[in-house]
Design an enzyme around this catalytic site. Structure first.
Site, PDB file in Angstrom:
ATOM      1  N   GLU A   1       0.822  -1.216   0.000  1.00 54.59           N
ATOM      2  CA  GLU A   1       0.000   0.000   0.000  1.00 54.59           C
ATOM      3  C   GLU A   1       0.858   1.269   0.000  1.00 54.59           C
ATOM      4  O   GLU A   1       0.866   2.007   0.977  1.00 54.59           O
ATOM      5  CB  GLU A   1      -0.893   0.005   1.247  1.00 54.59           C
ATOM      6  CG  GLU A   1      -1.891  -1.120   1.273  1.00 54.59           C
ATOM      7  CD  GLU A   1      -2.614  -1.240   2.603  1.00 54.59           C
ATOM      8  OE1 GLU A   1      -3.684  -1.848   2.617  1.00 54.59           O
ATOM      9  OE2 GLU A   1      -2.094  -0.742   3.623  1.00 54.59           O
TER      10      GLU A   1
ATOM     11  N   GLY B   1       1.761   5.028  -0.487  1.00 50.13           N
ATOM     12  CA  GLY B   1       1.054   6.294  -0.643  1.00 50.13           C
ATOM     13  C   GLY B   1       2.051   7.372  -1.028  1.00 50.13           C
ATOM     14  O   GLY B   1       2.100   7.845  -2.170  1.00 50.13           O
TER      15      GLY B   1
ATOM     16  N   ARG C   1       3.796  19.273   8.105  1.00 53.48           N
ATOM     17  CA  ARG C   1       4.750  18.202   8.378  1.00 53.48           C
ATOM     18  C   ARG C   1       6.027  18.696   9.070  1.00 53.48           C
ATOM     19  O   ARG C   1       6.604  17.991   9.875  1.00 53.48           O
ATOM     20  CB  ARG C   1       5.093  17.443   7.093  1.00 53.48           C
ATOM     21  CG  ARG C   1       3.874  16.758   6.465  1.00 53.48           C
ATOM     22  CD  ARG C   1       4.241  15.735   5.409  1.00 53.48           C
ATOM     23  NE  ARG C   1       4.925  14.596   5.988  1.00 53.48           N
ATOM     24  CZ  ARG C   1       6.218  14.408   5.977  1.00 53.48           C
ATOM     25  NH1 ARG C   1       7.004  15.270   5.360  1.00 53.48           N
ATOM     26  NH2 ARG C   1       6.762  13.366   6.560  1.00 53.48           N
TER      27      ARG C   1
ATOM     28  N   TYR D   1       6.389  16.847  12.458  1.00 56.06           N
ATOM     29  CA  TYR D   1       7.353  15.722  12.469  1.00 56.06           C
ATOM     30  C   TYR D   1       8.804  16.178  12.364  1.00 56.06           C
ATOM     31  O   TYR D   1       9.674  15.332  12.107  1.00 56.06           O
ATOM     32  CB  TYR D   1       7.113  14.804  11.261  1.00 56.06           C
ATOM     33  CG  TYR D   1       5.695  14.354  11.041  1.00 56.06           C
ATOM     34  CD1 TYR D   1       5.003  13.630  12.003  1.00 56.06           C
ATOM     35  CD2 TYR D   1       5.054  14.614   9.837  1.00 56.06           C
ATOM     36  CE1 TYR D   1       3.713  13.202  11.771  1.00 56.06           C
ATOM     37  CE2 TYR D   1       3.764  14.189   9.598  1.00 56.06           C
ATOM     38  CZ  TYR D   1       3.099  13.486  10.574  1.00 56.06           C
ATOM     39  OH  TYR D   1       1.820  13.056  10.341  1.00 56.06           O
TER      40      TYR D   1
ATOM     41  N   CYS E   1      -0.049  32.717  13.042  1.00 63.14           N
ATOM     42  CA  CYS E   1       0.334  33.331  14.309  1.00 63.14           C
ATOM     43  C   CYS E   1       0.971  32.302  15.221  1.00 63.14           C
ATOM     44  O   CYS E   1       0.379  31.906  16.234  1.00 63.14           O
ATOM     45  CB  CYS E   1      -0.891  33.943  14.963  1.00 63.14           C
ATOM     46  SG  CYS E   1      -1.462  35.333  14.011  1.00 63.14           S
ATOM     47  N   GLU E   2       2.121  31.850  14.851  1.00 62.93           N
ATOM     48  CA  GLU E   2       2.776  30.801  15.609  1.00 62.93           C
ATOM     49  C   GLU E   2       4.236  30.741  15.176  1.00 62.93           C
ATOM     50  O   GLU E   2       4.518  30.672  13.977  1.00 62.93           O
ATOM     51  CB  GLU E   2       2.061  29.481  15.282  1.00 62.93           C
ATOM     52  CG  GLU E   2       2.421  28.386  16.194  1.00 62.93           C
ATOM     53  CD  GLU E   2       1.280  27.390  16.419  1.00 62.93           C
ATOM     54  OE1 GLU E   2       0.108  27.784  16.387  1.00 62.93           O
ATOM     55  OE2 GLU E   2       1.607  26.225  16.623  1.00 62.93           O
TER      56      GLU E   2
ATOM     57  N   TYR F   1       0.600  13.956   2.115  1.00 69.27           N
ATOM     58  CA  TYR F   1       0.346  14.414   3.485  1.00 69.27           C
ATOM     59  C   TYR F   1       0.525  15.918   3.660  1.00 69.27           C
ATOM     60  O   TYR F   1       0.824  16.376   4.762  1.00 69.27           O
ATOM     61  CB  TYR F   1       1.209  13.629   4.487  1.00 69.27           C
ATOM     62  CG  TYR F   1       1.034  12.136   4.353  1.00 69.27           C
ATOM     63  CD1 TYR F   1      -0.172  11.528   4.686  1.00 69.27           C
ATOM     64  CD2 TYR F   1       2.042  11.322   3.834  1.00 69.27           C
ATOM     65  CE1 TYR F   1      -0.351  10.165   4.534  1.00 69.27           C
ATOM     66  CE2 TYR F   1       1.870   9.963   3.673  1.00 69.27           C
ATOM     67  CZ  TYR F   1       0.671   9.384   4.022  1.00 69.27           C
ATOM     68  OH  TYR F   1       0.487   8.028   3.863  1.00 69.27           O
TER      69      TYR F   1
HETATM   70  N1  LLP Z   1      -1.144   1.511   4.674  1.00 67.21           N
HETATM   71  C1  LLP Z   1      -1.553   1.860   5.909  1.00 67.21           C
HETATM   72  C2  LLP Z   1      -2.333   0.928   6.691  1.00 67.21           C
HETATM   73  C3  LLP Z   1      -1.215   3.116   6.421  1.00 67.21           C
HETATM   74  O1  LLP Z   1      -1.615   3.451   7.639  1.00 67.21           O
HETATM   75  C4  LLP Z   1      -0.453   4.006   5.639  1.00 67.21           C
HETATM   76  C5  LLP Z   1      -0.072   5.313   6.141  1.00 67.21           C
HETATM   77  C6  LLP Z   1      -0.061   3.606   4.352  1.00 67.21           C
HETATM   78  C7  LLP Z   1      -0.419   2.339   3.905  1.00 67.21           C
HETATM   79  C8  LLP Z   1       0.733   4.491   3.428  1.00 67.21           C
HETATM   80  O2  LLP Z   1       1.976   4.806   3.935  1.00 67.21           O
HETATM   81  P1  LLP Z   1       3.027   5.576   2.992  1.00 67.21           P
HETATM   82  O3  LLP Z   1       3.399   4.647   1.871  1.00 67.21           O
HETATM   83  O4  LLP Z   1       2.357   6.789   2.493  1.00 67.21           O
HETATM   84  O5  LLP Z   1       4.156   5.897   3.886  1.00 67.21           O
HETATM   85  N2  LLP Z   1       1.118  11.842   8.014  1.00 67.21           N
HETATM   86  C9  LLP Z   1       2.389  11.137   8.059  1.00 67.21           C
HETATM   87  C10 LLP Z   1       2.283   9.768   7.493  1.00 67.21           C
HETATM   88  C11 LLP Z   1       1.181   8.955   8.110  1.00 67.21           C
HETATM   89  C12 LLP Z   1       1.034   7.635   7.442  1.00 67.21           C
HETATM   90  C13 LLP Z   1      -0.249   7.015   7.837  1.00 67.21           C
HETATM   91  N3  LLP Z   1      -0.454   5.734   7.279  1.00 67.21           N
HETATM   92  C14 LLP Z   1       3.427  11.967   7.309  1.00 67.21           C
HETATM   93  O6  LLP Z   1       3.110  13.036   6.838  1.00 67.21           O
HETATM   94  O7  LLP Z   1       4.578  11.574   7.238  1.00 67.21           O
END
Ligand code: LLP
Length: 488
Positions: free
Chosen positions: A320, A322, A368, A372, A399-400, A429
């Site tokens: 998966e 993203g 981000r 993070y 304002c931060e 993200y």
């Molecule tokens: N599968 C599941 C079950 C997930 O929870 C996620 C991401 C993905 C796949 C995809 O992960 P990727 O390939 O995109 O790393 N907001 C954070 C990242 C949170 C990821 C949440 N789950 C950021 O901006 O780094």
């Protein structure tokens, strides 16, 4: 580009040529950080998908997310080719990274499946034309309403995350006679080497059933014996922005061991397994991501080796990704507003300074960095500059004081109000986690390809914001919205 790490701001002695960049060097792009079609033209302006960002801003305003369609599609295809075509794995694009109806359509056209984790993501996916049978539904706290809708529209699989959820699915399917295909999300006890908030497979967190405690096995048993539930297999996602395959390896080993135990103890051959997403991308020159073909080869070797050792047949696998599909192809273009020079600690002579470059967006379009400590880079996007490079920090207009977009980057000393600045790798993200902090209007997403710009998400307006603002006595509703007849 990125400032040298070790204490540059407090450097002893005069600034030396080893880290002082040459005038003009800030005009170059570091290709690994930018979308595939991005380059600078003779004026020094950034061109993406054949579109000069100056023209784009003239027409659509700033800030704007500029999405290179070819880049997005080619990364989706690269995962499909490497995993689906070569090894027979399914690739589910994780829509949480970025989703809109147009992108959902691209995902379907490129032959990928889609992972959603809310009813609204599901709505977008369906409106984008994704076949529900190719949708996986995630989430640690899906409501009965959400589950019922997912089943009603016919999603291909629901990844269950708790015993409550299994009970809810049992109730729904018992009442309706429907059948639902289920995967079980397990925590493999792996601490992925990434930021703490985005590591998800260690034990002390909210997602999934622990393998170690026995909950994962019990969940398998429950799903297997529930008449309305069709047990597909186990699911593991260990975190995000991961470069080191050893975390995947350990997780795969533990999940396959459970898979084998289920076969042995329950005489159940689970047909599928999902190893999640999490593949890292390059935000700065410090990051060195692997190509999908390399990932596919490494991961299929790991799985084949483990299955052989356990004496089991390989289940049908899926992943998966993203960020690795959506992240690199988008940049955010901002207009510079104010520039402030601040003297830093250091020797009086040749005292180091930092330029605070304020742009017309900030933590509302990219949380981000604040959330993070994420590293980003940037480039002057509207002209060339031969001015010497100085250390800059790109900040927003909120304002931060933590409203920082790019922590450290060299910018030309003549950077000024009205310049355009572009930040690469903001496709994942950023828009999907954007907020209306300070009633900011979220920027548009503009897809560019072959010299044509197409707005795929328009800029928000004050009317959009006020649409949810209920004035007492105005007769406005406090209720949630309905989608396809379902109250959310
Ligand atoms: N599968 C599941 C079950 C997930 O929870 C996620 C991401 C993905 C796949 C995809 O992960 P990727 O390939 O995109 O790393 N907001 C954070 C990242 C949170 C990821 C949440 N789950 C950021 O901006 O780094």
């Amino acid at each position: 580009m990125r400032a040298p790490e070790a204490g540059w701001a407090h450097a002893e002695g005069p600034r030396g040529p080893s880290w002082l960049r040459q005038p003009g060097e800030v005009n170059d792009l570091v290709p690994a950080l930018w979308s595939k079609t991005a380059h600078k033209n003779a004026d020094g302006a950034l061109v993406v998908g054949g579109v000069d960002v100056r023209d784009l801003v003239t027409e659509h305003g700033s800030p704007a997310y500029v999405l290179d369609e070819d880049d997005f599609r080619s990364r989706a295809r690269a995962f499909r080719d490497a995993f689906s075509d070569s090894t027979g794995w399914d690739v589910y694009y994780a829509g949480k990274a970025f989703l809109c109806t147009t992108v959902a359509g691209w995902i379907a056209e490129e032959g990928l499946c889609l992972d959603v984790c809310s009813n609204s993501e599901l709505t977008v996916a369906l409106r984008g034309g994704v076949d529900p049978a190719r949708i996986g539904y995630h989430g640690n706290n899906k409501t009965t309403v959400e589950l019922r809708r997912a089943i009603d529209v016919g999603v291909g699989r629901i990844v269950v995350d708790s015993f409550h959820e299994i009970a809810r699915l049992e109730q729904i399917t018992a009442a309706t006679g429907q059948k639902v295909r289920v995967m079980i999300r397990v925590t493999a006890g792996v601490e992925a080497h990434t930021h703490e908030y985005i590591a998800t497979a260690h034990e002390d967190q909210k997602f999934g059933f622990s393998i170690t405690s026995g909950d994962a096995f019990e969940a398998v048993r429950r799903v297997h014996t529930a008449p309305g539930l069709d047990l597909l297999g186990l699911h593991s996602h260990i975190g995000s922005q991961i470069f080191d395959s050893s975390g995947f390896e350990v997780a795969a080993r533990r999940v396959l061991a459970l898979h084998a135990r289920v076969a042995e103890d329950l005489s159940v051959e689970m047909p599928e397994m999902d190893l999640g997403g999490g593949f890292g991308i390059a935000y700065t020159t410090q990051d060195d991501p692997a190509e999908p073909a390399v990932l596919a080869e490494e991961m299929s070797k790991i799985v084949a080796h483990e299955c052989k050792g356990l004496g089991i047949a390989e289940p049908r696998l899926s992943i998966e990704p993203g960020r690795a599909i959506a992240g690199p192809g988008t940049c955010t273009v901002y207009e510079v507003g104010t520039v402030k020079e601040v003297a830093l600690d250091g020797p009086q002579a040749n005292r180091p300074v930092r330029f605070y470059v304020s742009v017309d967006g900030g933590m509302s379009d990219n949380i981000r960095t604040a959330l993070y400590d994420a590293d980003y880079s940037c480039t002057l996007a509207s002209r060339r500059s031969e001015a010497p490079p100085v250390l800059g920090r790109v900040v927003g207009k909120h304002c931060e004081s933590g409203d920082i977009v790019v922590m450290d980057e060299f910018v030309p000393a003549d950077i000024d109000a009205g310049d355009l600045l572009a930040v690469p790798a903001t496709g994942a993200y950023c828009r999907s986690m954007a907020s209306n902090y300070n009633h900011a209007l979220r920027p548009p997403v503009i897809a560019v390809r072959d010299g044509v710009a197409q707005v795929v998400v328009r800029r928000e307006t004050e009317d959009d914001l006020l649409a949810t603002d209920v004035t007492p006595g105005s007769g406005g509703s406090r209720d949630g919205v309905q989608v396809d007849g379902v109250q959310l």
